[in-house]
Design a protein around this motif. Structure first.
Motif, PDB file in Angstrom:
ATOM      1  N   ASP A 300      -5.816   0.869   0.999  1.00 54.31           N
ATOM      2  CA  ASP A 300      -4.517   1.531   0.857  1.00 54.31           C
ATOM      3  C   ASP A 300      -3.553   0.746  -0.027  1.00 54.31           C
ATOM      4  O   ASP A 300      -2.592   1.302  -0.553  1.00 54.31           O
ATOM      5  N   ALA A 301      -3.786  -0.554  -0.172  1.00 55.49           N
ATOM      6  CA  ALA A 301      -2.893  -1.379  -0.997  1.00 55.49           C
ATOM      7  C   ALA A 301      -3.075  -1.114  -2.483  1.00 55.49           C
ATOM      8  O   ALA A 301      -2.178  -1.413  -3.282  1.00 55.49           O
ATOM      9  N   MET A 303      -2.739   0.917  -5.567  1.00 49.94           N
ATOM     10  CA  MET A 303      -1.911   2.043  -5.958  1.00 49.94           C
ATOM     11  C   MET A 303      -2.738   3.132  -6.653  1.00 49.94           C
ATOM     12  O   MET A 303      -3.869   2.905  -7.078  1.00 49.94           O
ATOM     13  N   PRO A 309       2.175   4.526  -4.406  1.00 48.58           N
ATOM     14  CA  PRO A 309       1.271   4.434  -3.259  1.00 48.58           C
ATOM     15  C   PRO A 309       0.538   5.749  -3.026  1.00 48.58           C
ATOM     16  O   PRO A 309       1.025   6.820  -3.399  1.00 48.58           O
ATOM     17  N   TRP A 310      -0.624   5.670  -2.382  1.00 45.05           N
ATOM     18  CA  TRP A 310      -1.439   6.868  -2.157  1.00 45.05           C
ATOM     19  C   TRP A 310      -0.681   7.946  -1.383  1.00 45.05           C
ATOM     20  O   TRP A 310      -0.874   9.140  -1.622  1.00 45.05           O
ATOM     21  N   GLU A 440       2.665  -6.193  -3.882  1.00 39.46           N
ATOM     22  CA  GLU A 440       1.607  -5.214  -4.137  1.00 39.46           C
ATOM     23  C   GLU A 440       0.672  -5.708  -5.236  1.00 39.46           C
ATOM     24  O   GLU A 440      -0.556  -5.588  -5.131  1.00 39.46           O
TER      25      GLU A 440
END
Length: 525
Positions: A300-301, A303, A309-310, A440
């Motif tokens: 999930d980190a 991009m 972000p997703w 990120e």
């Protein structure tokens, strides 16, 4: 002194096996201290043996990879110490990372012996200088590793004899940091900017400044770390390797981005590792592998390719959750449906790649360091690709973090964008650089490289990032259609501040006599 000769002879036996005729100089039992320390070839082998004592991430493959005690990874073996760490079920008797302390001091002793003997060695001034520089660098490196895992340590800077005090107490953190920095600065003054090809893999000025940068950043000395990073940059010896996806492939060992690495199968270390055997998916190995697996948390980190972000990007499609991601995702993680080595990877539970017995608990496998040409079906083959310990991208990120902390946001943005451009991601526009964007970027660029745990400690985010549930992805096929469901894998424990340092192993504590006990980290008493 004979015990040092014995240690060296063992090293020679180990390191010179493929140098045909080398040991024809004389029978092993004929080597004396005088012969050893007067022969530059033997001393070079002694130094190479110290390099081989470095415990890299590749040496830990199949066991305690740092990724699996952070939100990056989950080990699929319940007996591994990483599982004890994640559940908070460890103490000084568990011996977590005990090898960092014990093996580290073994190597430090060798460095001290080397520095002592070089004072009277009949070598040229240039050779003496290089060897002393390597000894100071390596001693600093091993002390850095001990400090990073356990905090303050006993400072030993000479070979200890039977008449010396052996029960040396821990120094203060400030004394430890000063000692390491002094060794690195001394090493930098002695070592060249670049070695000739035959000496590839040995420490350089750049490696000294880079390690100093990492140390000072982790001790929150932002100006000092920034200055050290600037010295690395000013050397103009390193560049971002243009292709991230092949950065770690063996064909690109010693590329322009590498500042320091552990050399496998070379003069610096005639060792091998087993990363490919242990971390490849099961269907490629024919035996129980894929031991340390990426989590949904780290997936999930990454991009989306629009930089969002997703869960906020219009590019995200839950039916195709891996489409349109940061290109580094495809180079770092093996996921369901990826085309890898001539086949589409099927990660349904019970598939050949993800069997019910010891498959991946998260629905993912590690890809980042795998040798994509490695042929290992049902056999264990020596692994010789190098393990990068420090590269220029980390220096750029370290420098950017320092600049953010020092209030120089646009300077930080410049260096973060250099990395994003190489990755094929959109740049961060002027005025939009934030701390969260920096985190990120660091998270995905350095994923699985062994620095995440130390980053989280530096940011004091253990409970938020490590002590939270770990998630994976379950793949199902319904009426011929694949569906993807996030699922909780594990609830983890992180007790701050106790767990920011590991307990000194009980075996180490027990070596100190009554009345001279080695002080344990306070929260672990």
């Amino acid at each position: 002194m004979k015990k040092y000769a014995y240690i060296l002879l063992l090293s020679i036996c180990f390191l010179s096996a493929c140098q045909k005729g080398f040991l024809d100089q004389g029978p092993l039992d004929k080597f004396t201290d005088d012969m050893i320390w007067k022969d530059s070839s033997l001393v070079n082998l002694y130094i190479a043996n110290i390099y081989s004592g470095i415990i890299s991430q590749y040496d830990r493959a199949g066991g305690e990879l740092m990724m699996s005690i952070t939100d990056e990874g989950e080990a699929n073996r319940p007996y591994l110490q990483s599982q004890q760490v994640n559940l908070g079920q460890y103490n000084s008797s568990t011996g977590v990372f005990a090898d960092v302390w014990t093996s580290g001091y073994t190597s430090i002793r060798k460095c001290n012996q080397l520095l002592d003997q070089l004072q009277s060695a009949p070598f040229s001034a240039a050779l003496q200088q290089r060897m002393r520089g390597e000894a100071y660098f390596l001693r600093a490196y091993f002390y850095m590793e001990i400090y990073a895992h356990f905090g303050a340590f006993p400072i030993i800077q000479k070979p200890l004899g039977l008449t010396d005090e052996l029960a040396i107490p821990r120094a203060t953190p400030q004394e430890c940091i000063r000692f390491i920095v002094q060794d690195l600065e001394t090493a930098a003054s002695l070592l060249p900017v670049k070695h000739e090809a035959a000496q590839t893999g040995r420490a350089t000025q750049g490696a000294c400044y880079a390690m100093k940068c990492r140390l000072l950043l982790n001790t929150l000395d932002y100006q000092g770390a920034a200055d050290a990073a600037q010295k690395v940059i000013d050397l103009k010896q390193y560049q971002l390797f243009p292709d991230f996806k092949s950065l770690f492939q063996p064909g690109n060992d010693n590329n322009v981005e590498v500042i320091f690495d552990k050399q496998f199968g070379s003069l610096q270390s005639k060792q091998k590792h087993s990363l490919n055997d242990y971390e490849y998916p099961r269907n490629f190995t024919g035996f129980a592998s894929g031991i340390n697996d990426p989590t949904q948390n780290i997936v999930d980190a990454f991009m989306m390719k629009d930089g969002k972000p997703w869960n906020t990007s219009s590019l995200y499609n839950p039916e195709q959750p891996y489409a349109n991601r940061d290109p580094r995702f495809y180079s770092s993680v093996l996921y369901d449906g990826i085309f890898f080595r001539g086949e589409v990877l099927d990660l349904q539970k019970g598939s050949a790649a993800n069997p019910s017995d010891r498959g991946t608990p998260t629905g993912y496998y590690l890809k980042k360091f795998l040798d994509t040409t490695y042929d290992l079906k049902g056999v264990s083959v020596p692994n010789f690709n190098n393990c990068i310990i420090m590269r220029l991208a980390e220096i750029y990120l370290n420098y950017a973090e320092c600049q953010l902390k020092l209030g120089n946001t646009e300077e930080a943005r410049t260096y973060v964008n250099l990395i994003r451009v190489r990755a094929g991601m959109p740049v961060i526009p002027a005025g939009e650089m934030t701390w969260d964007k920096y985190v990120e970027e660091r998270t995905v660029e350095l994923a699985f490289e062994g620095q995440r745990w130390f980053d989280i400690r530096r940011w004091q985010k253990g409970p938020e990032l490590i002590g939270q549930p770990i998630y994976g992805m379950v793949v199902n096929v319904v009426n011929g259609k694949r569906t993807y469901s996030r699922t909780k894998i594990e609830d983890r424990v992180f007790t701050a501040p106790m767990m920011y340092l590991f307990p000194i192993p009980l075996d180490v504590l027990n070596k100190y006599p009554a009345g001279k006990e080695l002080r344990q980290n306070p929260e672990w008493k």
